[in-house]
Design a protein around this motif. Structure first.
Motif, PDB file in Angstrom:
ATOM      1  N   GLU B  58      29.981  39.718  47.811  1.00 38.62           N
ATOM      2  CA  GLU B  58      30.036  40.188  46.751  1.00 38.62           C
ATOM      3  C   GLU B  58      30.986  41.846  46.677  1.00 38.62           C
ATOM      4  N   HIS B  61      34.504  42.386  45.342  1.00 38.17           N
ATOM      5  CA  HIS B  61      34.844  42.418  43.772  1.00 38.17           C
ATOM      6  C   HIS B  61      34.531  43.823  43.364  1.00 38.17           C
ATOM      7  N   LEU B  66      38.359  46.242  46.300  1.00 37.47           N
ATOM      8  CA  LEU B  66      39.706  46.033  45.518  1.00 37.47           C
ATOM      9  C   LEU B  66      40.779  46.798  46.283  1.00 37.47           C
TER      10      LEU B  66
END
Lengths: 175, 378
Positions: B58, B61, B66
């Motif tokens: 997770e 994201h 990023l």
């Protein structure tokens, strides 16, 4: 007549272009313009099929075949629109006048009712040797803006230095 | 009750552990912790490896995730560009009847499972001392190559053995249509360990390099050759292998020679390394402006001198000492004083003054190195 027709057959630009595929994406580095782009699978698939001989309909068919779902022609136009703006198509390609429409216009007309992912071409910061580990060559003054640039040579023969917390300036005449 | 915060160095070690392998466990850190270490990872060139480790979680994201992904994309493209240029440069050398050995950079990056995981910023080439002048002249003709070619006369202090013998043992690796001469596995591991120590293990990526070199070594790896003849070098390499094993979990199979596994890693080494990793690589002594730049700015002298204080690892290595020495501080002081003396000795001579840089320790390492561009120990 033939020449006029070929102007509407898109061809991917290959000169001065470096490509690398990673899972789910195609990365393109335009060495002439020093610009880098990331294409999602849909955009990459369309770009790779643009050989200057295939019509838009053929591109649609090929995309349908690879995605195994029906594809709206406007998806291809949307991709071409983005590719053309980023100089990733042969400059001889030109949009038919009735197809010159904004990306936003295309997006809104397509809506969300597409089975295939919308083509996306996004800019990524062009890679530099600086980011790879060293200062490599000289950096533009504007790039002297974070700790990773401290110690690098600026184009004006000064060294990028942290003068205050969070403040970076090309100041010391080291280079 | 206040819970002690895990140090950035420890978090980096936790995230990068086994990140170079084809499979690895899920990362054991949360979003806040990743945000804390992301700038350090990006700064030190380990962003792509970190991205690989979090890409299936997770954390991928998150904002920090990023940023790491962007670093990976950039490094992938940069690697492709460099590979193209390396081929051009090697062809130019061969055209001039010169046969260089490519060290560091691509030579170790190729051992990682994906292109772009291990970024590099220049091309390090070693030539035989007899060929050095010709190679320097050749590089001047390659002025349009927009890359730093770091030319080394022999192997300096990075490798101990006879240059001809190292060339004899070297291997060929395929890059596109070109065969590139690289070090043998043994010399590669030796060089990576010594290079890493001389820079005080400043970048976690360098320790990952050692891990990769260790885990991809061939079955007939000659440990005797790798460890070398000098006791101090064998001790350094053994300590680095213990370090990479304890910090990054490399080489779990324990298929290591007894003289490596029996080497005790002093207790101060791991905290020193983790502390180092918590400091931006940009603050490392090798990336400080040359001392001469401070001559007209006395107020900056204190900072300049403070920034050049070596860590105990650099102190020990600069004195060819053993890691088992009970007082590494002595070597830190010795190293500092020696460098200060070297610099002071050069001061009366203006020609030397303008050549002596803050990278004096690097220059010693790369004796005879003709850097085309700013050298930052890639």
């Amino acid at each position: 007549m033939k020449r006029s027709k070929s102007r509407h057959l898109p061809k991917a630009r290959t000169s001065g272009i470096l490509t690398r595929e990673i899972p789910g994406e195609l990365l393109i580095y335009d060495m002439k313009r020093h610009a880098a782009y990331c294409l999602n699978e849909t955009a990459a698939s369309i770009w790779k099929q643009c050989n200057g001989k295939r019509t838009i309909i053929e591109l649609v068919r090929r995309l349908e075949k690879s995605c195994k779902v029906p594809v709206d022609e406007r998806i291809v136009w949307l991709a071409l629109n983005q590719l053309e703006k980023r100089h990733l198509l042969d400059p001889r390609f030109s949009f038919p006048s009735q197809r010159v429409m904004s990306r936003r216009g295309l997006m809104s007309s397509l809506g969300l009712a597409t089975a295939v992912a919308l083509p996306i071409v996004v800019s990524i910061i062009a890679p530099t040797a600086v980011q790879a580990a060293t200062c490599g060559g000289k950096i533009p003054v504007a790039q002297c803006n974070n700790v990773s640039r401290v110690g690098c040579c600026c184009t004006i023969n000064l060294t990028c230095t942290q003068t205050l917390p969070g403040v970076f300036t090309c100041i010391l005449p080291a280079c | 009750m206040r819970v002690a915060q895990i140090s950035c160095g420890r978090l980096i070690a936790r995230l990068l552990a086994r990140s170079w392998r084809s499979s690895f466990p899920a990362p054991e850190l949360n979003e806040t912790q990743l945000a804390r270490i992301a700038p350090l990872l990006l700064d030190s060139g380990a962003g792509a490896l970190a991205w690989r480790r979090i890409s299936q979680s997770e954390l991928a994201h998150t904002a920090a995730g990023l940023e790491l992904q962007q670093a990976f994309r950039q490094h992938v493209l940069l690697s492709g560009y460099f590979e193209m240029k390396i081929e051009e440069v090697i062809r130019a050398f061969r055209g001039a009847s010169l046969e260089p050995i490519l060290i560091k950079g691509w030579s170790i990056a190729r051992a990682y499972p994906l292109s772009g995981l291990r970024p590099y910023g220049d091309i390090d080439l070693c030539v035989r001392p007899n060929d050095y002048e010709r190679a320097v002249r050749l590089i001047k003709t390659l002025a349009d190559t927009p890359l730093g070619i770091d030319l080394h006369c022999g192997f300096g202090m990075l490798l101990d053995g006879d240059t001809d013998r190292i060339f004899e043992r070297s291997a060929m690796a395929k890059l596109g249509k070109t065969s590139i001469r690289v070090l043998s596995d043994e010399d590669q591991l030796h060089l990576l360990c010594v290079h890493l120590l001389r820079h005080g293990v400043a970048r976690p990526l360098w320790l990952c390099d050692v891990a990769v070199a260790l885990e991809t070594r061939t079955d007939n790896f000659d440990w005797e050759w790798c460890l070398g003849l000098r006791q101090c070098r064998a001790n350094w390499i053994a300590c680095v292998i213990r370090l990479v094993n304890e910090i990054l979990g490399a080489d779990d199979d324990k298929n290591l020679p007894a003289n490596v596994t029996n080497t005790d890693l002093p207790k101060w080494v791991i905290p020193t390394v983790l502390k180092q990793w918590g400091v931006p690589f940009a603050n490392h002594p090798s990336r400080q402006p040359a001392l001469r730049t401070y001559l007209s700015r006395p107020l900056w002298w204190w900072k300049a001198l403070k920034d050049r204080w070596p860590n105990p690892i650099q102190g020990i290595v600069s004195h060819n000492a053993l890691f088992s020495h009970p007082v590494p501080l002595l070597f830190q002081v010795g190293s500092y004083v020696r460098r200060a003396a070297q610099y002071s000795a050069a001061l009366p001579y203006s020609s030397l003054l303008w050549d002596v840089s803050a990278h004096a320790h690097l220059d010693a390492e790369n004796s005879g190195s003709a850097n085309q561009e700013h050298h930052a120990g890639n």
